[in-house]
Design a protein around this motif. Structure first.
Motif, PDB file in Angstrom:
ATOM      1  N   ALA A   1      -7.192  -6.826  -9.458  1.00 43.95           N
ATOM      2  CA  ALA A   1      -5.815  -6.325  -9.544  1.00 43.95           C
ATOM      3  C   ALA A   1      -5.560  -5.617 -10.873  1.00 43.95           C
ATOM      4  CB  ALA A   1      -4.834  -7.486  -9.375  1.00 43.95           C
ATOM      5  N   VAL A   2      -6.144  -6.159 -11.961  1.00 42.38           N
ATOM      6  CA  VAL A   2      -5.997  -5.534 -13.282  1.00 42.38           C
ATOM      7  C   VAL A   2      -6.565  -4.114 -13.255  1.00 42.38           C
ATOM      8  CG1 VAL A   2      -6.853  -5.590 -15.660  1.00 42.38           C
ATOM      9  CG2 VAL A   2      -5.931  -7.668 -14.621  1.00 42.38           C
ATOM     10  N   VAL A   3      -7.757  -3.974 -12.718  1.00 46.45           N
ATOM     11  CA  VAL A   3      -8.398  -2.658 -12.668  1.00 46.45           C
ATOM     12  C   VAL A   3      -7.617  -1.709 -11.749  1.00 46.45           C
ATOM     13  CG1 VAL A   3     -10.481  -1.427 -11.958  1.00 46.45           C
ATOM     14  CG2 VAL A   3     -10.675  -3.593 -13.202  1.00 46.45           C
ATOM     15  N   ALA A   4      -7.144  -2.222 -10.619  1.00 48.17           N
ATOM     16  CA  ALA A   4      -6.391  -1.376  -9.683  1.00 48.17           C
ATOM     17  C   ALA A   4      -5.127  -0.827 -10.337  1.00 48.17           C
ATOM     18  CB  ALA A   4      -6.036  -2.178  -8.430  1.00 48.17           C
ATOM     19  N   THR A   5      -4.407  -1.679 -11.080  1.00 46.34           N
ATOM     20  CA  THR A   5      -3.198  -1.229 -11.767  1.00 46.34           C
ATOM     21  C   THR A   5      -3.500  -0.085 -12.709  1.00 46.34           C
ATOM     22  OG1 THR A   5      -2.401  -3.509 -11.726  1.00 46.34           O
ATOM     23  CG2 THR A   5      -1.251  -1.989 -13.182  1.00 46.34           C
ATOM     24  N   GLY A   6      -4.506  -0.297 -13.548  1.00 43.75           N
ATOM     25  CA  GLY A   6      -4.847   0.729 -14.533  1.00 43.75           C
ATOM     26  C   GLY A   6      -5.298   2.028 -13.895  1.00 43.75           C
TER      27      GLY A   6
ATOM     28  N   CYS B   1      -6.516   0.534 -21.942  1.00 44.47           N
ATOM     29  CA  CYS B   1      -5.466  -0.429 -21.584  1.00 44.47           C
ATOM     30  C   CYS B   1      -5.957  -1.450 -20.565  1.00 44.47           C
ATOM     31  CB  CYS B   1      -4.236   0.306 -21.049  1.00 44.47           C
ATOM     32  SG  CYS B   1      -3.345   1.237 -22.327  1.00 44.47           S
ATOM     33  N   ILE B   2      -6.817  -1.021 -19.654  1.00 39.02           N
ATOM     34  CA  ILE B   2      -7.396  -1.972 -18.701  1.00 39.02           C
ATOM     35  C   ILE B   2      -8.217  -3.018 -19.450  1.00 39.02           C
ATOM     36  CG2 ILE B   2      -9.039  -2.237 -16.801  1.00 39.02           C
ATOM     37  CD1 ILE B   2      -8.233   0.603 -15.893  1.00 39.02           C
ATOM     38  N   ALA B   3      -9.013  -2.553 -20.419  1.00 41.24           N
ATOM     39  CA  ALA B   3      -9.840  -3.478 -21.197  1.00 41.24           C
ATOM     40  C   ALA B   3      -8.989  -4.455 -21.993  1.00 41.24           C
ATOM     41  CB  ALA B   3     -10.760  -2.683 -22.127  1.00 41.24           C
ATOM     42  N   MET B   4      -7.859  -3.983 -22.528  1.00 41.40           N
ATOM     43  CA  MET B   4      -7.014  -4.833 -23.361  1.00 41.40           C
ATOM     44  C   MET B   4      -6.284  -5.893 -22.552  1.00 41.40           C
ATOM     45  SD  MET B   4      -7.528  -4.207 -26.424  1.00 41.40           S
ATOM     46  CE  MET B   4      -6.235  -5.281 -27.010  1.00 41.40           C
ATOM     47  N   ALA B   5      -6.224  -5.731 -21.233  1.00 44.47           N
ATOM     48  CA  ALA B   5      -5.573  -6.752 -20.408  1.00 44.47           C
ATOM     49  C   ALA B   5      -6.295  -8.090 -20.520  1.00 44.47           C
ATOM     50  CB  ALA B   5      -5.527  -6.299 -18.950  1.00 44.47           C
ATOM     51  N   ALA B   6      -7.590  -8.041 -20.839  1.00 47.23           N
ATOM     52  CA  ALA B   6      -8.341  -9.287 -21.015  1.00 47.23           C
ATOM     53  C   ALA B   6      -7.759 -10.121 -22.150  1.00 47.23           C
ATOM     54  CB  ALA B   6      -9.813  -8.974 -21.283  1.00 47.23           C
TER      55      ALA B   6
ATOM     56  N   GLY C   1       0.813  -1.218   0.000  1.00 47.71           N
ATOM     57  CA  GLY C   1       0.000   0.000   0.000  1.00 47.71           C
ATOM     58  C   GLY C   1       0.844   1.264   0.000  1.00 47.71           C
ATOM     59  N   ALA C   2       1.988   1.224   0.726  1.00 45.31           N
ATOM     60  CA  ALA C   2       2.873   2.387   0.770  1.00 45.31           C
ATOM     61  C   ALA C   2       3.433   2.709  -0.613  1.00 45.31           C
ATOM     62  CB  ALA C   2       4.019   2.139   1.756  1.00 45.31           C
ATOM     63  N   MET C   3       3.773   1.666  -1.360  1.00 44.11           N
ATOM     64  CA  MET C   3       4.289   1.893  -2.723  1.00 44.11           C
ATOM     65  C   MET C   3       3.234   2.585  -3.595  1.00 44.11           C
ATOM     66  SD  MET C   3       4.148   0.716  -6.095  1.00 44.11           S
ATOM     67  CE  MET C   3       3.431  -0.914  -5.989  1.00 44.11           C
ATOM     68  N   LEU C   4       1.997   2.101  -3.519  1.00 40.18           N
ATOM     69  CA  LEU C   4       0.924   2.699  -4.323  1.00 40.18           C
ATOM     70  C   LEU C   4       0.658   4.141  -3.885  1.00 40.18           C
ATOM     71  CD1 LEU C   4      -1.691  -0.209  -4.513  1.00 40.18           C
ATOM     72  CD2 LEU C   4      -0.162   0.575  -6.305  1.00 40.18           C
ATOM     73  N   LEU C   5       0.658   4.376  -2.576  1.00 41.64           N
ATOM     74  CA  LEU C   5       0.364   5.707  -2.052  1.00 41.64           C
ATOM     75  C   LEU C   5       1.426   6.716  -2.472  1.00 41.64           C
ATOM     76  CD1 LEU C   5      -1.415   7.493  -0.258  1.00 41.64           C
ATOM     77  CD2 LEU C   5       0.017   6.815   1.682  1.00 41.64           C
ATOM     78  N   ILE C   6       2.698   6.346  -2.328  1.00 41.33           N
ATOM     79  CA  ILE C   6       3.779   7.267  -2.694  1.00 41.33           C
ATOM     80  C   ILE C   6       3.733   7.580  -4.192  1.00 41.33           C
ATOM     81  CG2 ILE C   6       6.290   7.529  -2.853  1.00 41.33           C
ATOM     82  CD1 ILE C   6       6.476   5.864  -0.269  1.00 41.33           C
TER      83      ILE C   6
END
Length: 611
Positions: free
Chosen positions: A165-170, A396-401, A19-24
């Motif tokens: 996780a896919v959606v969170a990344t995007g 890009c999120i959609a294309m991960a499928a 979580g710290a990595m995402l927050l920073i």
């Protein structure tokens, strides 16, 4: 091996690290949204105001290279096929020299934002449009793979929902790209490359401790055939040899570093050409360091699992899950460290996807919006840039499928770059190195190169090469305590049987054309584009045209601007040198000299006449 399936849930500290990595990363995006008055113009948003220095750009280039595809795919590649992959160290050297000394000087001199502007300046607006569309397709497909890869790792390690996780990344990528622009992309990359190195290092250090030293790892790898550095077989059908990696790999990665918008956009955003070149050479050291880390992870993985391969024993469902499986196995007693590894895979994704989204926004604004809506103010263009970043994040999120339907992540990613990047590399090479290349020849060459590379690339996906071409090494399950008889054998006898069964059912063309090494897809596309383009140009009057030297590589460009004392002087001379070449050529071939004229005379409107 038998008990390893039972491990697999994050502790509180793992979530804290992750979580710290995402927050920073998000905070950096917010900071650059407002720092220095915010992103006032599209130039600020897309190019960081052309004020970047070498070190952060070099780390950003390295971070983008070290995507989750590298973190997960390369160790698994070395585990299955051996350390011959490390020959890419030679490839990276050649790629950086070619990019810094051939392509960078021309792009930097022209002061362009989108590399595809060069195609209009050198040829015509239709080729610029072709290049832009091919880049957009290529980048969206590749980004889909890069988003899917860490989601796979996260799913394997924690049972966290794959598509969540896919959606969170995007969403995270899109957030800080849309807010902070290129500066946010570069500085989050600097932070994330530290996380990635820490993740790799934790795995290597723990593996060395578990195995009782580097000597045992190397000894096991040697006896297992993993230290297969040199294979000089010239057969282009063999997946990895010295020649396929050095020749094919150089073409593939030059298409990425030399002309791909995602990479070029960052180093031409440097404040001087010296800084831009320096960023590439510093980045080379980073590429080598990453390769060494990935190699040791792969060899350590083999040493630990030499008697019980988790993939063959069905403990993991795909080779790309081997790395997170190893992390859970050897680091389960260290709270927070598995989270650090997943954060490193996730950091690789964030860095690659963010640079892709920013590059997609740049080419859309520069190539598809500005040429047709010239009345838009810089403020409006800045908002449009942010809007396109948001749009491409969703795409890009959609294309991960689609990525979830493809095979090995590493090979799929490089295959996409080869199929599309090769013809584009050939097109830029024609423009920069061939004075007689004309628009007709360039277009025919591009179509020819794209057709051939797409033909062989799609054919290889439909008819995967037989194991005798890919040459996977033995993976044993002799040491697994699963209670079934079939695990007490090695994989290769089963594969040999499959080879003979499949070979009888496959057309002859398949095993001599579609079995071409995936690294040669780019080589094939590039060479067909160049050869066909030169022949057609000569047949259609290419020798009669007048081309300004500013669009070509000159002897003054090669190894130039490597003086610590006077980088600015060289830059001024360069700008002054443009004028003598513009007078004769202006208005004869290219209707977009107004862009260049704006840089020299600051009189954009007076120089925009079309023919």
């Amino acid at each position: 091996c038998g008990w390893a399936m039972a491990i697999g849930h994050f502790s509180v500290w793992d979530y804290v690290v992750f979580g710290a990595m995402l927050l920073i990363s998000a905070v950096i995006g917010v900071y650059y949204a407002f720092a220095g008055g915010g992103q006032q113009t599209s130039k600020d948003f897309l190019m960081g105001g052309r004020s970047m220095s070498a070190l952060p750009v070099a780390l950003s280039l390295t971070a983008s290279f070290m995507s989750a595809v590298t973190v997960l795919g390369t160790p698994a590649e070395i585990y299955r096929f051996g350390a011959i992959f490390c020959i890419f160290a030679i490839t990276y050297l050649l790629v950086v020299v070619i990019s810094a000394e051939v392509f960078l000087p021309v792009f930097y001199r022209l002061g362009i934002t989108s590399t595809y502007e060069y195609l209009e300046l050198r040829f015509n607006k239709y080729l610029r449009l072709c290049g832009t569309i091919l880049f957009i397709i290529q980048t969206i497909l590749y980004t889909g793979i890069v988003i899917y890869a860490p989601a796979l790792a996260l799913n394997q390690v924690t049972g966290f929902d794959l598509w969540g996780a896919v959606v969170a990344t995007g969403v995270v990528c899109t957030f800080y790209c849309t807010l902070g622009g290129l500066k946010a992309v570069v500085w989050t990359d600097v932070f994330q490359v530290g996380i990635m190195v820490a993740g790799f290092s934790s795995v290597i250090i723990r593996a060395v401790v578990v195995q009782g030293g580097i000597g045992r790892i190397l000894n096991d790898s040697y006896h297992g055939g993993r230290l297969n550095f040199w294979d000089f077989n010239p057969n282009p059908l063999q997946r990895h040899t010295f020649w396929t990696i050095v020749i094919g790999g150089t073409f593939t990665w030059t298409g990425i570093y030399g002309v791909n918008q995602s990479q070029v956009q960052r180093y031409i955003a440097c404040k001087t050409r010296f800084q831009a070149k320096l960023s590439l050479y510093i980045n080379l050291v980073g590429l080598w360091a990453i390769l060494v880390c990935a190699m040791f992870c792969g060899l350590a993985m083999y040493s630990i699992y030499r008697d019980c391969d988790p993939w063959t024993a069905k403990h993991v469902s795909a080779p790309d899950q081997l790395m997170p499986y190893l992390v859970l196995d050897i680091l389960r007693d260290f709270p927070g460290v598995p989270g650090l590894f997943v954060a490193s895979a996730y950091s690789g994704t964030l860095s690659t996807v963010s640079s892709s989204i920013n590059a997609l926004a740049a080419v859309t604004v520069e190539d598809l919006i500005k040429p047709y809506f010239s009345s838009l103010s810089e403020k409006k263009l800045s908002w449009i840039s942010k809007g396109t970043s948001l749009f491409y994040g969703g795409i890009c999120i959609a294309m991960a499928a689609l990525a979830s339907l493809m095979g090995g992540l590493l090979q799929a990613a490089l295959s996409i770059f080869g199929m599309v990047g090769g013809p584009l590399l050939g097109l830029f090479t024609l423009g920069i190195l061939s004075p007689f290349a004309n628009p007709i020849g360039a277009f025919v060459g591009l179509i020819g190169g794209f057709t051939v590379s797409l033909w062989v690339g799609i054919g290889a996906q439909i008819y995967p090469p037989l194991p005798e071409r890919t040459m996977p090494l033995n993976l044993s399950t002799m040491g697994c305590n699963t209670g079934s008889n079939w695990t007490a054998t090695t994989v290769m006898p089963t594969l040999t049987t499959v080879i003979h069964l499949q070979a009888a059912e496959r057309p002859v063309l398949v095993d001599y054309w579609y079995s071409l090494s995936y690294l040669y897809f780019s080589t094939l596309g590039t060479l067909v584009t160049i050869v066909l383009g030169m022949i057609v140009s000569l047949l259609t009057g290419g020798m009669k045209q007048n081309i300004s030297r500013r669009f070509l590589l000159t002897k003054e460009d090669f190894m130039s601007n490597f003086s610590f004392s006077k980088p600015q002087t060289n830059k001024k001379v360069e700008v002054l040198n443009w004028k003598p070449f513009t007078m004769a050529d202006e208005g004869t071939d290219n209707p977009v000299f107004n862009h260049m004229e704006m840089n020299i005379t600051e009189n954009k409107k007076d120089s925009g006449a079309h023919i």
